[in-house]
Design an enzyme around this catalytic site. Structure first.
Site, mmCIF file in Angstrom:
data_model
loop_
_atom_site.group_PDB
_atom_site.id
_atom_site.type_symbol
_atom_site.label_atom_id
_atom_site.label_comp_id
_atom_site.label_asym_id
_atom_site.label_seq_id
_atom_site.Cartn_x
_atom_site.Cartn_y
_atom_site.Cartn_z
ATOM 1 N N PRO A 1 0.833 -1.049 -0.114
ATOM 2 C CA PRO A 1 -0.080 -0.026 0.010
ATOM 3 C C PRO A 1 0.734 1.120 -0.086
ATOM 4 O O PRO A 1 1.512 1.531 0.871
ATOM 5 C CB PRO A 1 -0.921 -0.238 1.427
ATOM 6 C CG PRO A 1 -0.778 -1.427 1.703
ATOM 7 C CD PRO A 1 0.719 -1.767 1.054
ATOM 8 N N LYS B 1 -0.872 8.419 2.770
ATOM 9 C CA LYS B 1 -1.331 6.859 3.047
ATOM 10 C C LYS B 1 -2.449 6.834 3.919
ATOM 11 O O LYS B 1 -2.761 5.653 4.506
ATOM 12 C CB LYS B 1 0.079 6.158 3.376
ATOM 13 C CG LYS B 1 1.108 6.180 2.159
ATOM 14 C CD LYS B 1 2.171 5.217 2.251
ATOM 15 C CE LYS B 1 3.354 5.848 3.136
ATOM 16 N NZ LYS B 1 4.685 4.650 2.962
ATOM 17 N N ARG C 1 14.386 0.856 6.369
ATOM 18 C CA ARG C 1 13.906 0.076 5.487
ATOM 19 C C ARG C 1 15.192 -0.541 4.423
ATOM 20 O O ARG C 1 16.057 -0.051 4.603
ATOM 21 C CB ARG C 1 13.124 0.996 4.384
ATOM 22 C CG ARG C 1 12.061 1.532 5.258
ATOM 23 C CD ARG C 1 10.860 0.759 5.889
ATOM 24 N NE ARG C 1 10.135 -0.056 4.772
ATOM 25 C CZ ARG C 1 9.035 0.557 4.049
ATOM 26 N NH1 ARG C 1 8.640 1.620 4.396
ATOM 27 N NH2 ARG C 1 8.324 0.164 3.158
#
Ligand SMILES: [Zn+2]
Length: 269
Positions: A2, A51, A250
């Protein structure tokens, strides 16, 4: 995964299923809303901000409230017809069910589920930078926010939703490959920051209205990205093995030949 485009698509699905309708039932399966009942409330609209998902409702006595949710890595909303089998995810992942005469919306594994007065939405999304897919998208503001931290790596800066809202790891990796910029490059050393921001916006916008995210133009499985998810596979441009390393919190994917390190950039790892 997403990212802003997925959230935008989800907001549209919910809008089409629910907007204008009065809720005939609600079932929250999270502790903080376990006793909340939205029966009789009307859905005004469904919107996305970066988001974040914002489902805006009106109570029977005309007060305005917003049901906020965030998909993070694994959340999803699905809309079904009444009586249709819920085929989305396992039932234990359901966090909320909203029913209208014409549709049932089911939220799976949602995060940050909260009901706030619409006038207080800023408390949830006011920190966000310009929304890449928002009606008020402002590339100049996004570039200014990025440039305010010239020492930060561009790979981390693009993911920081306070700079610009909507880029996730997939688009971060793909934008930097297409711009020929190493993810470790300090923001202040990125050759053309406005072009980088503009490309991010174009890539997200191109994937609105479909669920397959592609940055290559191909919708065929295994051909939808240049570097993301392609560790050790050959670069589509130069054949060099794509690399994967941690960058901040990440992982990042990049081609060491097409995205050379700047001379003064610390090496990865
Ligand atoms: Zn390459």
């Amino acid at each position: 995964m997403p990212e802003g485009d997925t959230v935008w698509n989800t907001a549209r699905v919910l809008h089409r299923a629910l907007a204008g309708a009065r809720l005939t039932g609600s079932d929250f399966r999270v502790p903080q809303l376990a006793t909340t009942d939205l029966t009789g409330w009307t859905v005004r609209e469904s919107a996305s901000r970066g988001k974040h998902l914002l489902l805006r409702l009106t109570t029977p006595d005309d007060a305005r409230w917003t049901l906020h949710s965030h998909l993070r890595m694994d959340g999803a909303w699905r809309a079904y017809a009444p009586g249709e089998r819920w085929s989305g995810r396992p039932a234990h992942l359901i966090r909320v069910v909203l029913r209208t005469p014409g549709a049932v919306a089911v939220g799976y594994h949602l995060h940050e589920l909260a009901l706030v007065p619409t006038g207080e939405e800023d408390g949830l999304v006011g920190h966000l930078g310009p929304d890449l897919l928002g009606p008020d998208w402002d590339p100049t503001e996004a570039v200014q926010r990025l440039a305010a931290h010239p020492e930060q790596s561009i790979g981390e800066a693009l993911l920081d939703q306070r700079n610009l809202a909507g880029v996730g790891n997939l688009y971060k990796c793909e934008v930097l490959f297409l711009r020929g910029v190493s993810p470790w490059t300090p923001v202040g050393a990125v050759p053309d920051l406005p072009a980088t921001v503009a490309l991010a916006q174009r890539l997200l916008a191109a994937n609105r209205g479909r669920w397959t995210q592609s940055t290559t133009g191909s919708l065929h499985r295994g051909q939808t990205s240049y570097v993301y998810g392609r560790r050790a596979q050959p670069c589509r441009r130069c054949g060099t093995a794509i690399r994967k390393e941690e960058l901040g919190e990440r992982v990042t994917y990049w081609c060491p030949v097409c995205q050379p390190e700047q001379p003064d950039t610390p090496p990865p790892g």
